[in-house]
Scaffold this active site. Structure first.
Site, PDB file in Angstrom:
ATOM      1  N   ASP A  85      43.576  46.938  35.284  1.00 16.51           N
ATOM      2  CA  ASP A  85      42.469  46.372  36.048  1.00 16.51           C
ATOM      3  C   ASP A  85      41.772  47.431  36.886  1.00 16.51           C
ATOM      4  O   ASP A  85      40.539  47.513  36.922  1.00 16.51           O
ATOM      5  CB  ASP A  85      42.979  45.247  36.946  1.00 16.51           C
ATOM      6  CG  ASP A  85      43.568  44.096  36.153  1.00 16.51           C
ATOM      7  OD1 ASP A  85      43.314  44.041  34.932  1.00 16.51           O
ATOM      8  OD2 ASP A  85      44.270  43.268  36.736  1.00 16.51           O
ATOM      9  N   SER A  92      39.599  39.697  40.517  1.00 19.89           N
ATOM     10  CA  SER A  92      38.866  39.701  41.784  1.00 19.89           C
ATOM     11  C   SER A  92      39.581  40.517  42.848  1.00 19.89           C
ATOM     12  O   SER A  92      38.938  41.196  43.661  1.00 19.89           O
ATOM     13  CB  SER A  92      38.665  38.258  42.268  1.00 19.89           C
ATOM     14  OG  SER A  92      39.913  37.589  42.410  1.00 19.89           O
TER      15      SER A  92
END
Length: 405
Positions: free
Chosen positions: A195, A150
């Site tokens: 990521d 996130s």
């Protein structure tokens, strides 16, 4: 990364909310997805291989540069107003407005969610890119603390927006490195590039096969739906933090192992050299090294399997990956192990924890006809064990960071 604005059902609402909050419409809305790592854990900072994909949950940022005009070379031509005030607001978190001066950012000084967008500003400035003041409204449906990245979704949405608005002309590869620098030096989390690469370089229906040494990317079809499969994410609700000592100590062990073995990174250690490594390393460091070396091999095998036979044949590799993370790298936890074991016992063809570890989520590759059985069994197992009820949902490979309005 997609540079052409694409319709997003939530972009208009976020833009309207931005205007109501800040008194003027945003100059655009940008989005970047979270990610699931199909396989390849803790291999990225060891210059190895990973296979994540961008997911259909993402962070959205409405942004307006402050002042009447924007930087020359941007989509909105004009001279730059010398206003370095940054105003940040999230649709969650109690509606607290964060104020900062873009010209006076200090690593480690910001503790709230604002450290992610402000870390991007700081990294851009370190790279020689002038960032003016701006207003930003953030909205995200990437679950927090679930191991779905996130925080990187926020960073990637912000850097994509600022790259467009300032006319910086950064490539996806450069934005990957700058967001990593923000994570490492400003936020204080010793993460690699996996990521950001998934979020910035993902593509619909594909996994991102990334060589973390040279940032080479190959898109690999991940046609789970066509194969009658779903990828379930089981969010254990056990929170984790990449900045904690567990993650940092694993990275330190890997660096020690590489130094002792005389290689630049553990990427350079072959499976056939593990027995020799066992003689040179203490038992704990050896197990850390063995995980990384064997995990790299599992990534390569998974890529080959997806290309040649499809996703229905990778279950055993997912299972082996989890066992390695549980036993050799020791980053699992009882809730993750319970999720994996229960899913496997109720129809999943393969399951593993995903993300940095010490909590977060597991994934379970499951035939469609067994999906509900797996969901029900996991919920029941968590209740029987006295754990917090997990959140279970499916994800599909989605597009990477893009402008959506």
């Amino acid at each position: 990364m997609n540079t052409t604005p694409r319709i997003d059902a939530q972009a208009g609402g976020l833009a309207a909310r931005f205007e109501a909050t800040f008194g003027a419409p945003p100059h655009g809305v940008w989005a970047a997805p979270g990610r699931v790592n199909l396989i390849g854990e803790h291999t990225d900072y060891n210059e190895g291989f990973v296979l994540p994909f961008a997911i259909d949950k993402r962070a959205r940022t409405a942004v307006r540069l402050r002042g009447d005009t924007l930087q020359k070379g941007s989509p909105h031509q004009g001279a730059l107003r010398e206003d370095t005030t940054v105003r940040l607001l999230s649709t969650s978190g109690g509606q607290v407005l964060v104020l900062a001066d873009a010209a006076k950012l200090t690593p480690g000084a910001v503790k709230s969610w604002a450290k992610y967008p402000l870390g991007v500003v700081w990294a851009l400035q370190q790279h020689g890119i002038q960032v003016p003041g701006f207003d930003l409204l953030l909205d995200s449906d990437v679950p927090l603390g679930a191991g779905l990245s996130s925080s990187h979704a926020i960073e990637c949405a912000v850097i994509t927006a600022l790259n467009d608005l300032t006319g910086a002309g950064l490539t996806a590869e450069e934005m990957v490195r700058l967001t990593q620098h923000a994570e490492n030096a400003f936020v204080g989390a010793p993460t690699g590039i996996m990521d950001q690469s998934a979020s910035l370089r993902g593509a619909l229906g594909h996994a991102v096969f990334l060589d973390c040494r040279d940032q080479t990317v190959q898109l690999v079809p991940f046609a789970a739906q066509e194969a009658g499969l779903v990828l379930l994410v089981i969010d254990t609700k056990v929170s984790h933090s990449h900045a904690d000592g567990g993650y940092a100590s694993r990275r330190a062990s890997c660096e020690l192992g590489a130094e002792t073995l005389g290689v630049k990174a553990l990427r350079d250690v072959a499976i056939g050299e593990l027995e020799k490594a066992r003689e040179l390393l203490d038992p704990v460091t050896f197990r850390r090294v063995r995980h990384v070396v064997t995990e790299n091999e599992r990534v390569l095998q998974t890529v080959d399997m997806l290309r040649s036979q499809g996703p229905a044949h990778i279950g055993g590799l997912l299972d082996a990956s989890h066992a390695s993370m549980r036993d050799d790298f020791e980053i699992s936890c009882p809730e993750l192990d319970l999720a994996v074991d229960t899913a496997r016992g109720n129809g999943a063809i393969g399951a593993r924890m995903t993300g940095g570890g010490f909590g977060g989520s597991a994934i379970a590759l499951t035939p469609v006809q067994h999906e509900q059985q797996v969901r029900d069994a996991v919920v029941r197992a968590f209740a029987d064990a006295g754990h917090t009820a997990p959140d279970i949902f499916t994800v599909t490979p989605a597009a990477g960071a893009e402008r959506i309005l």
